[in-house]
Write an enzyme that holds these catalytic residues in place. Structure first.
Site, mmCIF file in Angstrom:
data_model
loop_
_atom_site.group_PDB
_atom_site.id
_atom_site.type_symbol
_atom_site.label_atom_id
_atom_site.label_comp_id
_atom_site.label_asym_id
_atom_site.label_seq_id
_atom_site.Cartn_x
_atom_site.Cartn_y
_atom_site.Cartn_z
ATOM 1 N N LEU A 104 0.874 -1.162 0.000
ATOM 2 C CA LEU A 104 0.000 0.000 0.000
ATOM 3 C C LEU A 104 0.915 1.218 0.000
ATOM 4 C CD1 LEU A 104 -2.833 -0.785 2.597
ATOM 5 C CD2 LEU A 104 -3.135 -0.324 0.163
ATOM 6 N N ASP A 105 0.590 2.217 -0.808
ATOM 7 C CA ASP A 105 1.393 3.423 -0.838
ATOM 8 C C ASP A 105 1.533 4.003 0.566
ATOM 9 O OD1 ASP A 105 1.509 3.219 -3.601
ATOM 10 O OD2 ASP A 105 -0.292 4.431 -3.877
ATOM 11 N N LYS A 106 2.595 4.748 0.775
ATOM 12 C CA LYS A 106 2.845 5.352 2.081
ATOM 13 C C LYS A 106 1.695 6.267 2.500
ATOM 14 C CE LYS A 106 6.619 7.540 4.650
ATOM 15 N NZ LYS A 106 8.013 8.047 4.567
#
Length: 236
Positions: A104-106
């Site tokens: 998951l993106d930051k």
């Protein structure tokens, strides 16, 4: 058994990560730099008959398989980098060694599956298996029904055309989307191509797994039933 598959079963990472280690020359097999085509000999009770090392440290046995779920918070980086204080690695137990199934993106949050089961990771990650991931998305402004139709039918950006997917409105400026693709920052780029900006992105389900009441930043092991249902769904 293929070397990468065996390494994945030993809990050092997914098959893809194992391939990277082999390509980097960090794996030795019986004293020689290993190759992708090298087989691993297994004896009775699946005991390895070969000497396998990672960076000079022996890999001697297969770890007990473990399955955890994390409700990732915004700001946590899924890359397992010891030197990065925001890295997911600092939230994981020392043993067994867990790694995320996908990322998951930051700046995104929500459900993240953690495991050392390389075979399950391969089946969940490989695009040919087309497994579903469900997200709730909040945009910077209200959107039209045409936006929903465009997102569902597929959006073109750069040189990519996304596959058709399920989209339903949740409110005037939020929607649910179910993807079977795993393109980099896909939902953000789809929305941007249609003139909108994502201000909150949460993964709420991965196939049969859901967050339910798990608090943000918390993690827990899956129940035996959850693991069985997930594996059954993967093999369909």
């Amino acid at each position: 058994m293929r070397l990468a598959k065996y390494l994945a079963q030993c809990g050092i990472g997914s098959r893809r990560e194992a391939c990277r280690l082999i390509e980097a020359g960090r794996i030795t097999l019986n004293g020689h730099i290993a190759r992708h085509t090298d087989p691993v000999r297994l004896g009775e009770s699946l005991n390895c008959l070969d000497s396998i090392e990672l960076d000079g440290a022996p890999i001697t046995k297969t770890e007990t398989l473990a399955y955890w779920i994390l409700n990732k918070a915004v700001g946590t980086d899924c890359r397992l980098l010891e030197q990065d204080e925001t890295s997911l690695i600092h939230l994981l137990p020392k043993a067994p060694r867990l790694y995320p199934v996908g990322r998951l993106d930051k700046d995104s949050r929500g459900l993240l599956l953690l495991t050392n089961d390389g075979e399950l990771t391969h089946k969940l990650m490989h695009p040919s298996f087309a497994h579903s991931k469900t997200y709730h998305v909040h945009l910077n402004r209200p959107f039209t029904d045409e936006f929903v139709e465009q997102m569902a039918s597929g959006v073109r950006y750069k040189d990519l055309q996304t596959l058709p997917c399920q989209v339903r409105r949740l409110s005037s400026d939020s929607f649910e989307i179910v993807l079977i693709q795993g393109l980099n920052r896909q939902i953000r780029r789809m929305s941007s191509a249609l003139g909108y900006k994502v201000i909150d992105l949460q993964r709420v389900a991965l196939m049969t797994l859901t967050l339910e009441s798990l608090a943000e930043g918390a993690m827990r092991p899956l129940t035996q039933q959850e693991v069985a249902v997930l594996k059954a769904a993967v093999t369909i």
